[in-house]
Every structure is written in structure tokens, then in C-alpha cells.
Scaffold this active site. Structure first.
Site, PDB file in Angstrom:
ATOM      1  N   LYS A  34      37.857 -20.773  18.218  1.00  0.00           N
ATOM      2  CA  LYS A  34      37.882 -20.059  16.940  1.00  0.00           C
ATOM      3  C   LYS A  34      36.523 -20.083  16.247  1.00  0.00           C
ATOM      4  O   LYS A  34      36.147 -19.103  15.602  1.00  0.00           O
ATOM      5  CB  LYS A  34      38.964 -20.623  16.021  1.00  0.00           C
ATOM      6  CG  LYS A  34      38.663 -21.983  15.427  1.00  0.00           C
ATOM      7  CD  LYS A  34      39.700 -22.379  14.411  1.00  0.00           C
ATOM      8  CE  LYS A  34      39.406 -23.754  13.846  1.00  0.00           C
ATOM      9  NZ  LYS A  34      38.139 -23.827  13.114  1.00  0.00           N
ATOM     10  N   THR A  35      35.789 -21.205  16.354  1.00  0.00           N
ATOM     11  CA  THR A  35      34.480 -21.284  15.712  1.00  0.00           C
ATOM     12  C   THR A  35      33.531 -20.251  16.305  1.00  0.00           C
ATOM     13  O   THR A  35      32.764 -19.604  15.592  1.00  0.00           O
ATOM     14  CB  THR A  35      33.882 -22.697  15.865  1.00  0.00           C
ATOM     15  OG1 THR A  35      34.792 -23.647  15.313  1.00  0.00           O
ATOM     16  CG2 THR A  35      32.555 -22.810  15.148  1.00  0.00           C
ATOM     17  N   GLN A 257      48.766 -26.098  13.205  1.00  0.00           N
ATOM     18  CA  GLN A 257      47.896 -27.222  12.867  1.00  0.00           C
ATOM     19  C   GLN A 257      47.799 -27.433  11.359  1.00  0.00           C
ATOM     20  O   GLN A 257      46.829 -28.006  10.867  1.00  0.00           O
ATOM     21  CB  GLN A 257      46.504 -27.011  13.472  1.00  0.00           C
ATOM     22  CG  GLN A 257      46.522 -26.942  14.996  1.00  0.00           C
ATOM     23  CD  GLN A 257      45.134 -26.874  15.594  1.00  0.00           C
ATOM     24  OE1 GLN A 257      44.335 -27.804  15.472  1.00  0.00           O
ATOM     25  NE2 GLN A 257      44.825 -25.775  16.255  1.00  0.00           N
TER      26      GLN A 257
END
Length: 763
Positions: A34-35, A257
Site C-alpha cells: 500500500k505504501t 487491521q
């Protein structure tokens, strides 16, 4: 600039990067990159000709923002990346408030109070009001104020709300509203904001000054938010307001999460994104690049037991990997030895580094045994989230001087620096100064600057000492705008006498303090050089603004790296290790006993299990003890119900030749389900100015399903719908978080959170 970086992405990642117009929800499974997607989306916007200053990217740690900015600089060039508005929520909003805070009555040089500053001020207020700090516990009061602010409840709203007043009376803290009001007044008078004020005041700014909101709506044409599932109500509303004009908002996160509800995070923000932006596009990043297939598949099975989630199927193309090892110990001490021995053996067998191993536990108290057993095997370790470098006494002392130089009205910095190094100004004098400041509605600095006017309160010798301190601060404050942070810090360190005080020490701990001061100055030098290279402010004020907003992940030092990491499961989020040990997998520890009365809270515990497991890259180990010491008594424990939710084909039991351990007869083998819901903090119904800006799911009613918890006493015979009849042995804590230890005839001893336990007295 080239667009070759798109070739480094898979198809799902590419789609999430290039579709930049309109609202986008990127659901990023654990280890799915995702980063990289967030970074490349920004790089792609720049490649498309969007000016850097038009892009706002919000993260939760400075470390994440720094890494992203560095990657973008590598693609687009540092001269472009420096103009991005990229940073943590708190750092970006602090930047806005320094420019616009005068609208709210603040000066640009306001101080940011950390949690210890806040508690210190609250402790002072409790003392001044002659209240019992065993009832008005500073930590609990600080948490209550923090929860109020994160729900946009100002001190005035709090005081005007009858529901909260009645709640505080029932909790034996009827003066809670008074403390909150005095705390807010003292912070404002000191030109200081705490962390929660940065969010609250930004909301107030945008609510009360539409022209300011319109200015930033126009500035930020593209908004990107990392870890959106961790946003609270205050953050959610700010982002929603800023995105209202152009609606080019991209939020990245993973509902699976979401584990920070105790900090005010609302999973509803990500689950209901489609309600806020009906035209949204959904992108799912489902390929896990971190973990083995075994770990990913086991984690998928665990999280599938949750009902409230956005469906996705995470997969891995990595090697199948080893099965998850399940270790059983007779006692908690044996568990510690098992883990230490396994780490020692694996490191030798696989030629690993110590930093490749992490031990994750549910509560901080569990670290003790692992510290002892690792020490006995001479295994180096570090406790993540322990005392920060910036929390050490000598560092806070010098930072107090820095703060006085920048903002002399800072009351907490004043209290810390006025008599250090010792200059004969005692606690009685300091309290008299604070009392006079309160009576005259001015800062303590204003009182001592004009000490001659208060000769009725101070003798001649004291006045002379106070004025000498004023002269000291004034002299080391000169030129602070023109001098770089390192030069000014050295001047303060030596001019204040702190360096001499530390240098004269001969004891090992005194030498260590001096070395820490040297390390701080080294850090200031690095900050100054980096700022000047990047064309950013390099003043002491800029340095303080940066330090005040550091998170735990930003404080890691190089010498801490090659060590086994001990940390809570919550702290592990965002990190990864080759070998991960999930310890204390027992029903009395994990899931937390306080979560078992609410399906919503139990689902969050399961998400925590999912997060902890997916930190592992190569292998995971589950461990539990059949007996554990609690309050000096060895008590029987059952394996966690979560272990029964893992598909057995992914587990290995080396102690029994591969066969699962046998559990106590009659134990419920089904996943535990409950239907009760709970509201941990009920904001008042008087948030009308904010309410109409919130999404339909943002409940701001004053109603709470928290049960009455003040009607029970030790010795009461009670009935629980699951455990049957029992007797209350003891009650601990303050409402609404008080717990009862109950000895049930059939269920044995249990510790229950009263507000969720649904106990009733036996007739």
C-alpha cells in the site's frame, strides 16, 4: 520525470495509481504494497502536471511520511517533493494552525504539550483544587479529556451536558467538568495546545471561519489518506470538509487491521466510505508480498469469522512455507524458556540476525518473563514502546529551556526550568507564582518579569533570583529567529548551566545523562544540516515543532537494531519480522476478557490477532501456558478460542508428534459469539454545529448502552447468563471501567468488566 515506475506495479496496484479523479477507496491487504501505491499515486499526479503544493498526503507516523517523500524525490526530484504537503495528521494541522491560529486567539509560536505535560498540568490542577488524586487520577482524567476532544466536545459543551454531569457524579468525580475547563483555560493562557487540540482546533477553525476552509479546499485539490481505518471522528470530519470542493480523495487502508478503537479510531469511517462518496471507485490490493502462503491462508481463515468487513481474498505467491508451530507450556515461566530456546536455536540453524525475531504479547505486563529468559541466554533484546529518548529527564529538562526561549508563557516548561539547575527557588515560591498568575489571569512569566510589583508575596532575595532567571531566558532568547537550531541549542545548553551540571557528574548514570545530551546535540546538528539542504526552516522553533510530533516509530536508534524485539501486538502494526512469536494465547489474556461482552470489541480483538500473525514473513509460532501466575496465585488457563478458529492444516504441534493438544472436557469448541454492543464514550447531544457535517453513521447521541456499574459490592451473590451463579470477591477500578473478580460455582474465577458483564444479583 518518467512513468517507468508504473512497470513495477501489478495490475491492481496500477489501477489504484492511475485513476486519480474522484473518490477512491483502496483496500490494501496485509503486505500488499500500500505504501508503494500511495507513493506512486502521488508521483503519477506530479507526472500528470499537478503542482506539488496542490497535493495533501496524511499519514500516521513521520517515518512513513519521510519514506514516501524520499521515494517521490527519487522519482520526481527533491526540488518538487519539498513542496508537497505530506506528514502526519498532527504535523499538517499544526502547520495550518501556526498560520491561522490567530483567528482562535493563539500566537504562531504556541507550544505543543505531550502526554506527560498534560498529566503534569492536570496533576497541578487537582492539587490546587484540594482533590484526592486517588479518586481524581491524573491519567484517567487526561484520558477522559482526550476522549471528549476527539469527539469534538469542548470544555463548555462538557460542562453544559447533564448526561455527562450525572455520569461523573456516579463515577465519584463530580468536578470533572471544572478540571476540564481549568485545563483548557491554562493551556490557552500558556499559548499551548495538546495533541488533541490540534485536531479539535482545526475543526473549530474550519467550522467558524468558512473563508479559511475555502482557502484550504482550493489549495488541496488532491487528498490522500493512509491507514484510513485508524482515523477518529475529528480527523474524519477535517478530511471530509477539505475534500468537499473537488472530491478528489483517495483513502488507503484495511478494515481487517482496524485495532485502535481505544484511541478513538472508528472502523465505520472506512466501512461507510461509499455512503459519503456514492460515486467512489473501489480498488482491492489482495496480493501479499510479505508472508508465506501458509501464514496468509491461516490469517484469511481467522478474519473470515468477523461479520463487519469489506470482503477480499488475500493471497500469496511466495513459497508455501512452514506450518505455524503451536507450543504448549505448563507454566508462564516455562513458556518464556521455550521461546528463548527456540529463538536461540533458529538463529544458529538458519544464520539469522537477532532483529529477525519478534515476541508479541497482548499486554505490556507479559514482557517481564521474556526479558528474564532472554537475559539468561544472553540474547540481546529491546522493548518497543519503552521509554522514549525524548522522555528522559535530562532531555526533557533541556527541551523545557528550548520551549521557554520560544514561548515564555509555557507553564509546564516554566515549572521544569525555573529551579534547574538549582538556583534557590523552592516549590513554595513556584506555587505562589502559579497562584498569582491564576488570580491575575496572566502567565507565570508575566509574574516573574514584574516580580518587583509583588514584593508583598516575595522577599528581596527571592525577587533577585526570579529576575536573574528572567535575564537568563531573555539573553539566550536573543537572535533565536536568525540563529540555526544547533547553534542556539548549544548556547542554551551551556548558558543555562545544564552542561556543567551534567559534566561534573561521576556516577555511571550521570555519565549516561551527559552522553544523552551529546546525542541530542548531534541530532540537532543533523536536523539543521538537513533543513538547510532542503531549503526548510532550520530554527530552534522548527526543531521543537518536529520533536513534539515524533511517534514511537520515529525514535528508534541504530544501536537498538540487532536485537530481539519485545512488543505488544498493537505496537507491531506496520512492522514485519521473519520470525514472529504470538505468546500468551490464552482465553484469560487474548482475546482480552474485557472484550468478551461485546461482539464489536471481540471482532476488534480478532483483527488484532490477524494483524499480529501477518507481521510474520517466514514463520509464526503460537504459544500458551496451561497455568499462569496472577496476583501471586497459579491459575489454570485455557487455550485461546482464537486458536480454534485457525484451520488445523496450517498448524504443527511438535511436542505431541503433530497431533493437536487435548483441551479440558466439555470446553466449547465453537467460535465465541455475542450480540451485545457497547459505546465506550458518549458525546453530548449538543454538537449541532458538528453533527450536520458528520456521516449518518457518525452517532453523536448522548445515549449509551453501558450498563449501571455502581450497584455491586464485594460479597454479592450474582448470576451470569453463561457462567451461572457466583460470588464477587473484589471490585477494582473506577466506573465505567471497573472490573469484578467473581468466583463462579461452575466456571471458576473470572475477571469481568462490569459494564459489559450483564450480571444480576441473585434473589
Amino acid at each position: 520525470m518518467t512513468s517507468n515506475f508504473l512497470n513495477e506495479l501489478n495490475e491492481a496496484q496500477q489501477q489504484a495509481v492511475i485513476n486519480t479523479e474522484g473518490p477512491s477507496l483502496v483496500i490494501a491487504g496485509a503486505g500488499s504494497g500500500k505504501t508503494r501505491v500511495l507513493t506512486y499515486r502521488i508521483a503519477y499526479l506530479l507526472h500528470q502536471g499537478i503542482r506539488a503544493g496542490k497535493i495533501l498526503a496524511l499519514t500516521f507516523t513521520n517515518k512513513a511520511a519521510g519514506e514516501m517523500k524520499e521515494r517521490i524525490a527519487g522519482i520526481a526530484g527533491p526540488e518538487i517533493a519539498r513542496f508537497l504537503w505530506m506528514g502526519t495528521f498532527h504535523s499538517i494541522f499544526a502547520k495550518i494552525l501556526r498560520m491561522e491560529g490567530d483567528r482562535l486567539g493563539y500566537k504562531p509560536n504556541f507550544t505543543i504539550y505531550d502526554s506527560s505535560d498534560s498529566k503534569s498540568l492536570i496533576r497541578t490542577i487537582i492539587k490546587e483544587l484540594n482533590l484526592d488524586d486517588n479518586i481524581y487520577k491524573p491519567g484517567a482524567i487526561a484520558s477522559r479529556i482526550s476522549a471528549a476532544k476527539n469527539n469534538l466536545v469542548t470544555s463548555g459543551m462538557y460542562a453544559a451536558d447533564n448526561i455527562m454531569n450525572e455520569y461523573d457524579k456516579a463515577s465519584r468525580t463530580p468536578l470533572m467538568a471544572d478540571i476540564y475547563k481549568i485545563y483548557a483555560t491554562r493551556c490557552f493562557r500558556a499559548n499551548a495546545m495538546d495533541f488533541d487540540d490540534l485536531l479539535l482546533n482545526t475543526n473549530v477553525l474550519f467550522r467558524d471561519f468558512p473563508d479559511v476552509l475555502a482557502q484550504y479546499q482550493e489549495r488541496f485539490r488532491y487528498i490522500l489518506v493512509d491507514e484510513y481505518q485508524d482515523t477518529n471522528l475529528a480527523q474524519y470530519l477535517i478530511v471530509k470538509k477539505l475534500a468537499a470542493a473537488h472530491r478528489n480523495i483517495c483513502v488507503v487502508g484495511d478494515d481487517a487491521q482496524s485495532i485502535y478503537s481505544f484511541r478513538g479510531a472508528r472502523i465505520e469511517n472506512i466501512l461507510e466510505f461509499r455512503n459519503d462518496y456514492p460515486e467512489y471507485r473501489l480498488f482491492k490490493l489482495e496480493q501479499n508480498y510479505r508472508s508465506t502462503q501458509t501464514i496468509v491462508n491461516a490469517a484469511n481463515g481467522i478474519i473470515s469469522n468477523n461479520e463487519g468487513q469489506i470482503q477480499k481474498t488475500v493471497f500469496s505467491k511466495n513459497e508455501p512455507g512452514e506450518k505455524i508451530m503451536v507450543m504448549q507450556a505448563m507454566t508462564d515461566m516455562e513458556e518464556g524458556f521455550n521461546i528463548a530456546s527456540d529463538i536461540f536455536d533458529k538463529r544458529l540453524t538458519h544464520q539469522m540476525n537477532w532483529e529477525d525475531f519478534a515476541v508479541l504479547y497482548r499486554t505490556n505486563a507479559q514482557s517481564r518473563i521474556f526479558e528474564e529468559t532472554l537475559r539468561r541466554k544472553n540474547i540481546p533484546y529491546k522493548i518497543y514502546g519503552g521509554l522514549s529518548f525524548y522522555e528522559r529527564k535530562e532531555i526533557k529538562d533541556i527541551l523545557a529551556y528550548f520551549r521557554m526561549v520560544i514561548n515564555p508563557g509555557d507553564e509546564e516548561a516554566f515549572k521544569r526550568s525555573i529551579n534547574y539547575p538549582k538556583r534557590g527557588i523552592g516549590d513554595t515560591t513556584v506555587q505562589r507564582i502559579l497562584d498569582l498568575a491564576f488570580e491575575n489571569n496572566v502567565s507565570a512569566w508575566n509574574i516573574i518579569k514584574e516580580a518587583d510589583k509583588y514584593s508583598a508575596h516575595f522577599n528581596g532575595g527571592t525577587i533577585k533570583k526570579l529576575l536573574a532567571f528572567v535575564d537568563l531566558i531573555s539573553s539566550i532568547s536573543s537572535g533565536k529567529e536568525e540563529t540555526d537550531a544547533y547553534t542556539k541549542a548549544r548556547e542554551i545548553a551551556f548558558g543555562s548551566g545544564i552542561m556543567k551540571e551534567l559534566r561534573d557528574g561521576k556516577l555511571p548514570e550521570e555519565i549516561s545523562r551527559y552522553e544523552n545530551m551529546e546525542e541530542l546535540l548531534n541530532g540537532l546538528k543533523a536536523f539543521t544540516e538537513a533543513a538547510q539542504t532542503n531549503g526548510e526552516p532550520s530554527t530552534l522553533e522548527a526543531y521543537l515543532a518536529n520533536v513534539a510530533l515524533l511517534t514511537d516509530q520515529d525514535n528508534e536508534k541504530a544501536e537498538d537494531r540487532d536485537k530481539v524485539t519485545l512488543m505488544t501486538m498493537h505496537s507491531a502494526k506496520g512492522l514485519e519480522f521473519k520470525y514472529v512469536y504470538l505468546v500468551g494465547m490464552e482465553d484469560t489474556l487474548f482475546p482480552s476478557p474485557m472484550s468478551t461482552g461485546s461482539s464489536k470489541e471481540l471482532e476488534e480483538e480478532r483483527r488484532l490477532f490477524y494483524v499480529a500473525l501477518t507481521r510474520a514473513k517466514k514463520q509464526a509460532v503460537f504459544s500458551y501456558a496451561l497455568n499462569r501466575y496472577k496476583w501471586g496465585n497459579l491459575e489454570r488457563s485455557n487455550p485461546s478460542r482464537f486458536l480454534r478458529e485457525v484451520d488445523q492444516k496450517y498448524l504443527h504441534y511438535p511436542q505431541t508428534g503433530g497431533k493437536p493438544f487435548r483441551t479440558k472436557s466439555g470446553e466449547d469448541e465453537k467460535p465465541f459469539r455475542v450480540k451485545e454492543e457497547a459505546v465506550p464514550f458518549a458525546p453530548p447531544p449538543r454538537l449541532r454545529k458538528f453533527r450536520n457535517e458528520a456521516a449518518p453513521h457518525a452517532s453523536l447521541s448522548g445515549k449509551s448502552s453501558v450498563t449501571e456499574v455502581t450497584d455491586f459490592s464485594e460479597g454479592d451473590t450474582v448470576i451470569h447468563e453463561r457462567f451461572g451463579q457466583g460470588v464477587i470477591i473484589s471490585i477494582e477500578g473506577e466506573a465505567p471501567n471497573n472490573t469484578a473478580s467473581v468466583d463462579f460455582e461452575n466456571g471458576g474465577k473470572k475477571k469481568l468488566l462490569l459494564r459489559f458483564a450483564k450480571l444480576r444479583k441473585a434473589r
